[in-house]
Design a protein around this motif. Sequence first.
Motif, PDB file in Angstrom:
ATOM      1  N   SER A  21       0.848  -1.196   0.000  1.00 53.48           N
ATOM      2  CA  SER A  21       0.000   0.000   0.000  1.00 53.48           C
ATOM      3  C   SER A  21       0.885   1.248   0.000  1.00 53.48           C
ATOM      4  CB  SER A  21      -0.912   0.006   1.226  1.00 53.48           C
ATOM      5  OG  SER A  21      -0.145   0.090   2.414  1.00 53.48           O
ATOM      6  N   THR A  22       0.265   2.378  -0.337  1.00 52.60           N
ATOM      7  CA  THR A  22       1.012   3.643  -0.352  1.00 52.60           C
ATOM      8  C   THR A  22       1.548   4.016   1.024  1.00 52.60           C
ATOM      9  OG1 THR A  22      -0.299   4.425  -2.221  1.00 52.60           O
ATOM     10  CG2 THR A  22       0.875   6.086  -0.935  1.00 52.60           C
ATOM     11  N   PRO A  23       0.722   3.918   2.100  1.00 45.67           N
ATOM     12  CA  PRO A  23       1.268   4.232   3.435  1.00 45.67           C
ATOM     13  C   PRO A  23       2.432   3.324   3.822  1.00 45.67           C
ATOM     14  CG  PRO A  23      -1.111   4.239   3.487  1.00 45.67           C
ATOM     15  CD  PRO A  23      -0.723   3.668   2.149  1.00 45.67           C
ATOM     16  N   ALA A  61      10.183   3.420   3.291  1.00 44.53           N
ATOM     17  CA  ALA A  61      11.205   4.379   2.874  1.00 44.53           C
ATOM     18  C   ALA A  61      11.790   5.109   4.077  1.00 44.53           C
ATOM     19  CB  ALA A  61      10.611   5.372   1.880  1.00 44.53           C
ATOM     20  N   LEU A  62      10.909   5.491   5.014  1.00 44.57           N
ATOM     21  CA  LEU A  62      11.384   6.176   6.222  1.00 44.57           C
ATOM     22  C   LEU A  62      12.238   5.244   7.073  1.00 44.57           C
ATOM     23  CD1 LEU A  62      11.368   8.657   8.043  1.00 44.57           C
ATOM     24  CD2 LEU A  62       9.231   7.829   9.061  1.00 44.57           C
TER      25      LEU A  62
END
Length: 217
Positions: free
Chosen positions: A36-38, A44-45
């Motif tokens: 999912s996008t979240p 990435a974080l």
Amino acid sequence: MAKSDPNRVLRALPLVAGALGGLTLLINRGLTPVISTPQSRSDALGILLSAVLILVGLLWQQVQPRSPEAVELDGDEVFEFASDLPDTLQTELAWASHQLLTNTVTRSLVIYYQDQVLLRRGILPPKPDVTPKAILKRVMEQEKPIYLVALKLYPGRIEFDYLPANTQGLICQPLGSQGALILGANAPRSYTQQDERWIAGIADKLAHTLAIAFPTP
């Protein structure tokens, strides 16, 4: 035997945490069928934070000072005066040597003055005699101390055969032009500037006392 570095775990902690964090994120990403996008933003974080931890760990390896590696010196515990020294002089030499052995990294100590060894104290080999050679002669002639930070790197170390064979650091501190205070440590690069000032101060006091006790003809 060299002692282990007490800070090695602290320095390695960011590297280990960053590597484990990044590996865990990659495994989690690979096992997730639909991203999912979240979750992409969170991954990435997380990877960024893991990279920062690894970078911090690498910097710590370079920036944090490592404790010098200490060894067990070869020899036996010795406390010997030259024969026929006055009691007052023995007391002075005993006090000075005790201060150096307890307040600096010194483990071996020899006081040489007017062609005789006045005191041997600390961890030392059986050889009691001191024969002045290049380094010791220069110290007395120039009346300036010499600090050999890592004795094993200096070819001239062979002249200090009256100290333990595995002495790691050495200071020759002049006692005027008539003698020297020879100090050995069990770790390289272990004498600090404060130690050097302390040694110089005690040597000055001893030089004054010895000049009175053994006046130059």
